[in-house]
Each structure stands twice: as structure tokens, then as C-alpha cells.
Motif scaffolding. Structure first.
Motif, PDB file in Angstrom:
ATOM      1  N   PRO A   1      37.192  35.317  31.075  1.00 59.27           N
ATOM      2  CA  PRO A   1      37.675  33.934  31.041  1.00 59.27           C
ATOM      3  C   PRO A   1      37.054  33.132  32.182  1.00 59.27           C
ATOM      4  CG  PRO A   1      39.395  35.409  31.847  1.00 59.27           C
ATOM      5  CD  PRO A   1      38.233  36.279  31.463  1.00 59.27           C
ATOM      6  N   GLU A   2      36.470  31.981  31.869  1.00 58.07           N
ATOM      7  CA  GLU A   2      35.768  31.223  32.908  1.00 58.07           C
ATOM      8  C   GLU A   2      36.743  30.677  33.959  1.00 58.07           C
ATOM      9  OE1 GLU A   2      33.434  27.952  31.455  1.00 58.07           O
ATOM     10  OE2 GLU A   2      32.424  27.692  33.384  1.00 58.07           O
ATOM     11  N   ASN A   3      37.871  30.171  33.518  1.00 54.04           N
ATOM     12  CA  ASN A   3      38.837  29.580  34.451  1.00 54.04           C
ATOM     13  C   ASN A   3      40.290  29.954  34.178  1.00 54.04           C
ATOM     14  OD1 ASN A   3      37.166  27.818  36.246  1.00 54.04           O
ATOM     15  ND2 ASN A   3      36.606  26.842  34.305  1.00 54.04           N
ATOM     16  N   MET A   4      40.632  30.298  32.965  1.00 55.55           N
ATOM     17  CA  MET A   4      42.050  30.301  32.582  1.00 55.55           C
ATOM     18  C   MET A   4      42.903  31.395  33.209  1.00 55.55           C
ATOM     19  SD  MET A   4      42.063  31.654  28.636  1.00 55.55           S
ATOM     20  CE  MET A   4      40.791  30.628  27.921  1.00 55.55           C
ATOM     21  N   MET A   5      42.287  32.393  33.847  1.00 54.82           N
ATOM     22  CA  MET A   5      43.104  33.384  34.559  1.00 54.82           C
ATOM     23  C   MET A   5      43.050  33.192  36.066  1.00 54.82           C
ATOM     24  SD  MET A   5      42.774  36.961  32.468  1.00 54.82           S
ATOM     25  CE  MET A   5      43.370  37.121  30.774  1.00 54.82           C
ATOM     26  N   LYS A   6      42.370  32.131  36.507  1.00 45.15           N
ATOM     27  CA  LYS A   6      42.370  31.848  37.954  1.00 45.15           C
ATOM     28  C   LYS A   6      43.756  31.359  38.364  1.00 45.15           C
ATOM     29  CE  LYS A   6      37.437  30.883  38.062  1.00 45.15           C
ATOM     30  NZ  LYS A   6      36.398  29.847  38.044  1.00 45.15           N
ATOM     31  N   TRP A   7      44.092  31.569  39.641  1.00 44.65           N
ATOM     32  CA  TRP A   7      45.460  31.331  40.096  1.00 44.65           C
ATOM     33  C   TRP A   7      45.941  29.920  39.733  1.00 44.65           C
ATOM     34  CZ3 TRP A   7      47.721  34.677  44.380  1.00 44.65           C
ATOM     35  CH2 TRP A   7      49.086  34.387  44.557  1.00 44.65           C
TER      36      TRP A   7
ATOM     37  N   GLY B   1      39.279  40.582  33.323  1.00 44.98           N
ATOM     38  CA  GLY B   1      40.093  39.529  33.953  1.00 44.98           C
ATOM     39  C   GLY B   1      39.407  38.987  35.197  1.00 44.98           C
ATOM     40  N   HIS B   2      39.481  37.675  35.358  1.00 42.88           N
ATOM     41  CA  HIS B   2      38.815  37.002  36.496  1.00 42.88           C
ATOM     42  C   HIS B   2      39.712  35.866  36.934  1.00 42.88           C
ATOM     43  CE1 HIS B   2      35.338  35.325  38.734  1.00 42.88           C
ATOM     44  NE2 HIS B   2      35.714  34.160  38.277  1.00 42.88           N
ATOM     45  N   THR B   3      40.242  35.860  38.074  1.00 45.43           N
ATOM     46  CA  THR B   3      40.178  36.822  39.163  1.00 45.43           C
ATOM     47  C   THR B   3      41.523  36.790  39.868  1.00 45.43           C
ATOM     48  OG1 THR B   3      39.024  37.364  41.260  1.00 45.43           O
ATOM     49  CG2 THR B   3      39.070  35.057  40.636  1.00 45.43           C
TER      50      THR B   3
ATOM     51  N   VAL C   1      39.176  41.023  43.757  1.00 45.98           N
ATOM     52  CA  VAL C   1      38.918  40.031  44.814  1.00 45.98           C
ATOM     53  C   VAL C   1      37.547  39.412  44.557  1.00 45.98           C
ATOM     54  CG1 VAL C   1      38.699  39.596  47.295  1.00 45.98           C
ATOM     55  CG2 VAL C   1      40.313  41.333  46.474  1.00 45.98           C
ATOM     56  N   ASN C   2      37.484  38.112  44.723  1.00 51.46           N
ATOM     57  CA  ASN C   2      36.256  37.365  44.474  1.00 51.46           C
ATOM     58  C   ASN C   2      35.777  36.722  45.777  1.00 51.46           C
ATOM     59  OD1 ASN C   2      34.374  36.452  42.522  1.00 51.46           O
ATOM     60  ND2 ASN C   2      35.406  34.474  42.314  1.00 51.46           N
ATOM     61  N   GLU C   3      34.512  36.920  46.106  1.00 48.13           N
ATOM     62  CA  GLU C   3      33.831  36.146  47.160  1.00 48.13           C
ATOM     63  C   GLU C   3      34.504  36.222  48.533  1.00 48.13           C
ATOM     64  OE1 GLU C   3      33.426  32.211  45.540  1.00 48.13           O
ATOM     65  OE2 GLU C   3      32.048  32.877  43.978  1.00 48.13           O
TER      66      GLU C   3
ATOM     67  N   THR D   1      27.590  39.928  36.609  1.00 47.11           N
ATOM     68  CA  THR D   1      28.826  39.348  36.074  1.00 47.11           C
ATOM     69  C   THR D   1      28.753  37.869  35.728  1.00 47.11           C
ATOM     70  OG1 THR D   1      29.558  39.000  38.344  1.00 47.11           O
ATOM     71  CG2 THR D   1      30.332  41.000  37.231  1.00 47.11           C
ATOM     72  N   GLU D   2      27.800  37.136  36.298  1.00 46.73           N
ATOM     73  CA  GLU D   2      27.814  35.682  36.078  1.00 46.73           C
ATOM     74  C   GLU D   2      26.380  35.169  36.001  1.00 46.73           C
ATOM     75  OE1 GLU D   2      30.453  33.584  38.743  1.00 46.73           O
ATOM     76  OE2 GLU D   2      31.939  35.190  38.705  1.00 46.73           O
ATOM     77  N   LEU D   3      25.619  35.739  35.070  1.00 47.14           N
ATOM     78  CA  LEU D   3      24.193  35.427  35.035  1.00 47.14           C
ATOM     79  C   LEU D   3      23.918  34.027  34.481  1.00 47.14           C
ATOM     80  CD1 LEU D   3      21.224  36.297  35.289  1.00 47.14           C
ATOM     81  CD2 LEU D   3      21.455  37.475  33.095  1.00 47.14           C
TER      82      LEU D   3
ATOM     83  N   PHE E   1      26.768  36.685  30.901  1.00 50.01           N
ATOM     84  CA  PHE E   1      26.270  35.337  31.190  1.00 50.01           C
ATOM     85  C   PHE E   1      27.447  34.437  31.565  1.00 50.01           C
ATOM     86  CE2 PHE E   1      23.143  37.225  28.420  1.00 50.01           C
ATOM     87  CZ  PHE E   1      21.947  36.817  28.980  1.00 50.01           C
ATOM     88  N   TRP E   2      27.176  33.479  32.487  1.00 47.70           N
ATOM     89  CA  TRP E   2      28.286  32.607  32.877  1.00 47.70           C
ATOM     90  C   TRP E   2      28.310  31.376  31.963  1.00 47.70           C
ATOM     91  CZ3 TRP E   2      32.321  34.497  34.765  1.00 47.70           C
ATOM     92  CH2 TRP E   2      33.338  33.688  35.276  1.00 47.70           C
ATOM     93  N   GLY E   3      28.760  31.627  30.754  1.00 47.20           N
ATOM     94  CA  GLY E   3      28.823  30.570  29.748  1.00 47.20           C
ATOM     95  C   GLY E   3      28.123  31.043  28.488  1.00 47.20           C
TER      96      GLY E   3
HETATM   97  C1  XIL Z   1      33.220  28.133  38.050  1.00 49.70           C
HETATM   98  C2  XIL Z   1      33.505  27.608  36.648  1.00 49.70           C
HETATM   99  O1  XIL Z   1      32.412  27.927  35.831  1.00 49.70           O
HETATM  100  C3  XIL Z   1      33.726  26.122  36.684  1.00 49.70           C
HETATM  101  O2  XIL Z   1      34.145  25.648  35.399  1.00 49.70           O
HETATM  102  C4  XIL Z   1      34.786  25.771  37.734  1.00 49.70           C
HETATM  103  O3  XIL Z   1      34.890  24.367  37.826  1.00 49.70           O
HETATM  104  C5  XIL Z   1      34.418  26.351  39.085  1.00 49.70           C
HETATM  105  O4  XIL Z   1      34.235  27.750  38.956  1.00 49.70           O
HETATM  106  N1  XIL Z   1      31.738  32.001  41.002  1.00 49.70           N
HETATM  107  C6  XIL Z   1      32.807  32.430  40.255  1.00 49.70           C
HETATM  108  C7  XIL Z   1      33.252  31.637  39.085  1.00 49.70           C
HETATM  109  O5  XIL Z   1      33.320  33.532  40.497  1.00 49.70           O
HETATM  110  O6  XIL Z   1      34.642  31.738  38.886  1.00 49.70           O
HETATM  111  C8  XIL Z   1      32.842  30.196  39.213  1.00 49.70           C
HETATM  112  O7  XIL Z   1      33.193  29.539  37.998  1.00 49.70           O
HETATM  113  C9  XIL Z   1      31.358  30.084  39.506  1.00 49.70           C
HETATM  114  C10 XIL Z   1      31.020  30.769  40.797  1.00 49.70           C
END
Ligand code: XIL
Length: 377
Positions: free
Chosen positions: A73-79, A110-112, A162-164, A268-270, A335-337
Motif C-alpha cells: 500500500p502506497e499510503n493507506m497503512m501509514k500511521w 504492509g508499509h509501514t 521501521v522505515n528510514e 522495495t520502491e523502484l 515498483f513504487w507505483g
Molecule cells: C510517498 C508516497 O508515494 C506519496 O504519495 C506520499 O505523498 C509520500 O510518501 N519512501 C517511502 C514511501 O518509504 O512511503 C514514500 O511514499 C516514498 C519514499
């Protein structure tokens, strides 16, 4: 009738084998048969970051089902999205994604769970503006992880726990997690995730992990967690790249170094931006970076010139040659998208640009070079 069908089937098979159709091999109809997940099936899982659009809309969800066997999920599981207020969770969209993935036989990552970004202020501060203390923040982290990872126990295959958490020099980022809890906040997050979802694979995820110093910091984390008996199963290399960045030797060295620690390595996010990057010092994927739109950094507002498309193709070819060579270590490439129109690269780090970073274009069609990537070898 049956015989007619059989003859038609044989004829069409002969046509496609001999290439005697009216259409050149690279047209969309030829690509219509093509599937990324099939092409890479002997190598690694192949995935994309998705939002609600990709599972609701017919064309998008058909693309997803045809090409990917793992989704994030690009955003929907973020806090901030799944737990926007202390007593409010927003599970309807993630529930729908989990159900869609199960129906399609797709592995969901799941992210993140713990990140400094896209996390509401109330997580770290009391209503009166004072900061929470270590014990309060740990209690909240645990209950969030129990609520989210626990809800999808046995259904979400893996978590970016954990991310970043790291700076570019391999030291820990001075996030509020770090400042309030201390450097064992990572250890606690992985422990809580294991308790909440004992069968889930647990990953650390970050950008610029090809950099030797940052790589070293993450290797130390993996070693520490393992020495304490805390479950960590993999390292996710985000891979937000560009036409001249990074050095592929560094990418390869990181894949080898993480794998040598006995963990899975995932891309994970190419995505590969074709646009000039407006801030050389801060290449990577720091979502906090935002630079005002300037036309000189947005050169391809109509179409991508052929020579740039060729550069993109050869970058992707070179990268997948590396991933293939290390397919015993790389478990997944995500791919990231799904397609360029929806890529975050159109808005990061400069909002309002037109970028072309993915395998599917702004028209949602597979780019021709994508059918010629190195899928074997
Ligand atoms: C990005 C999303 O793609 C955007 O829609 C949102 O506005 C900001 O976050 N690293 C990550 C991802 O781990 O969660 C980020 O996703 C891009 C950078």
C-alpha cells in the motif's frame, strides 16, 4: 464447431510463433499477452505500490492482477492514514486491499509501522504541547502495532516494521522516535511486531542503502537485533533512482553485504526519474524535501524524447541484469507505483513536474522496452 475452434487456435498459435501477424511484435496487442510476474517467475516476486484506485477501477485492477504477485500500500497503512486520531482507526481501505490481494492470490507487504514521516503530531506530543516520555511513547507504539499488524495477522505477508531510521552517514536519524525513546526504539518495534504478527516476515526499509556508510549502519542494526534474538528477516532497499544515479556497483555491493547477514534483500520502491534532480546534495528519497517548481527542471511536459527513453531502458536493463544475477538473494522487486501518471516522482521533490519513471507510461500502457528486459540469465 469444435473443429473450427481448434483450427483457429492452431492458426493463431502459428501466427504468433512465426510473427506473421499484421502487427509488429511490440504493439500493445502483442504486449497484451505479456505479464511481468510470469516473465520473472523463476527469479523473484514482482510488485507495485498501490492505492485504492488500483483495486477499484477496472483497467487499473486488471493491470495489477495481470502483472504483479506482490503489492504494497502506497499510503493507506501509514500511521496518519490508518490511525489518524488517538481513538480512531481507518481500516476500510486497507481491509479492501487485503481482501483484493487474497482474492487475487497476491502477497501483501504492509508499509509501514514506525516512521518519522506521515505520522501525526499527537503521537509524540500531549495536547498541551509537551512531549511524551519514553514510557508513554513505547506504550503507544506497542498498541498501534498490535492494532494494525495484529488486525492483519496471517493475512499481511510481511511488514516494513521501521522505515528510514538512518542518516546518510550511517548514524541514527534524530527523529522524535529516537529522541524520545532512544536508539532501542528499533529493537522494541521489531519485538512488538513479532508479538502482534508472529508469522509475518519483518523488514527494515530505507533509501540510499547503496551508500557504504548507510549500508554499514543497517548491517550493524541487523547484527544487533539478531544477537539479541529479535526477529528481523530482511532489508528493503527502496531504489528511488535516476538516469545517472546511483552507481550500480554500489547497489550490487549492498545486495551482497545484506545477504551475507543472512537476511532477505528486497528492492522495495523502484523508480527511475528521467528529470534533472534539483538538489544534488539531497538525492535519495527524503519526503521532507520540497523545492518550488522551476521550468528548467521540468523539460518534458509533452513527451519524453527518444534518447531519454533509450537511457531509461538501458538503466532498467542494467539494473535487472544485476537483480537477475542475484536472484538467489533478491526475493522481491517492487515498483513504487503502477504507471507514470500516478507516480510520486511527478511531485517529489518538486511538485507539478511530469516524470516517466515506471514501466507503464502516462497512458497506462507498458513501455515497449519492458518486454525486452533481461528476464532470464
Ligand atoms: C510517498 C508516497 O508515494 C506519496 O504519495 C506520499 O505523498 C509520500 O510518501 N519512501 C517511502 C514511501 O518509504 O512511503 C514514500 O511514499 C516514498 C519514499
Amino acid at each position: 464447431m469444435k473443429l473450427n475452434l481448434l483450427v483457429a487456435g492452431i492458426l493463431s498459435a502459428v501466427v504468433s510463433l512465426t510473427g506473421c501477424s499484421n502487427e509488429p511484435a511490440d504493439t500493445i496487442s502483442a504486449q497484451g499477452q505479456f505479464s511481468l510476474k510470469e516473465a520473472f517467475k523463476d527469479k523473484f516476486a514482482i510488485g507495485a505500490a498501490v492505492n485504492e484506485l488500483h483495486i477499484a477501477d477496472g483497467i487499473e485492477s486488471a493491470l495489477v492482477a495481470q502483472h504483479y504477485n506482490t503489492l504494497t500500500p502506497e499510503n493507506m497503512m501509514k500511521w496518519e492514514e490508518i490511525h489518524p486520531q488517538p481513538d480512531q482507526f481507518s481500516f476500510s481501505r486497507p481491509d479492501a486491499l487485503v481482501a483484493f490481494s487474497e482474492r487475487q492470490g497476491i502477497q501483501l507487504v504492509g508499509h509501514t509501522l514506525v516512521w518519522h514521516s506521515q505520522t501525526p503530531d499527537w503521537v509524540f506530543y500531549h495536547q498541551d504541547g509537551t512531549r511524551k516520555n519514553r514510557a508513554e511513547l513505547l506504550t503507544l507504539m506497542k498498541s498501534h502495532i498490535e492494532a494494525v499488524a495484529g488486525r492483519y495477522k496471517g493475512r499481511v505477508y510481511a511488514w516494513d516494521v521501521v522505515n528510514e531510521a538512518f542518516n546518510e552517514d550511517g548514524t541514527l536519524r534524530q527523529s522524535l522516535w529516537y529522541e524520545i525513546i532512544g536508539d532501542d526504539y528499533l529493537d522494541m518495534a521489531f519485538e512488538y511486531a513479532h508479538e502482534a504478527a508472529p508469522n509475518a516476515r519483518l523488514y527494515y526499509n530505507d533509501y540510499n542503502l547503496f551508500k557504504p556508510a548507510k549500508r554499514k549502519g543497517v548491517i550493524e542494526l541487523v547484527k544487533r537485533l539478531k544477537s539479541k534474538g529479535i526477529q528481523i528477516d530482511g532489508v528493503g532497499m527502496q531504489a528511488h533512482y535516476a538516469l545517472d544515479y546511483p552507481s550500480f556497483d554500489d547497489v550490487e555491493a549492498s545486495i551482497e553485504a545484506f545477504s551475507a547477514q543472512g537476511v532477505d534483500v528486497m528492492i522495495t520502491e523502484l523508480d527511475i526519474s528521467v528529470l534533472p534532480f534539483p538538489d544534488d546534495e539531497n538525492m535519495g528519497a527524503d519526503v521532507g524535501l520540497s523545492i518550488a517548481l522551476q521550468d528548467e527542471y521540468n523539460p518534458y511536459t509533452e513527451v519524453l524524447p527518444k534518447e531519454k527513453l533509450d537511457e531509461l531502458a538501458s538503466r532498467y536493463e542494467a539494473l535487472f541484469a544485476i537483480f537477475n544475477r542475484h536472484s538467489d538473494k533478491v526475493g522481491r522487486v517492487t515498483f513504487w507505483g503502477v504507471h507514470d501518471a500516478h507516480s510520486w516522482r511527478n511531485n517529489w521533490p518538486m511538485p507539478g513536474r511530469k516524470d516517466y519513471p515506471l514501466l507503464f507510461g502516462h497512458d497506462k500502457q507498458l513501455k515497449t522496452f519492458a518486454t525486452r528486459l533481461p528476464y532470464a540469465g
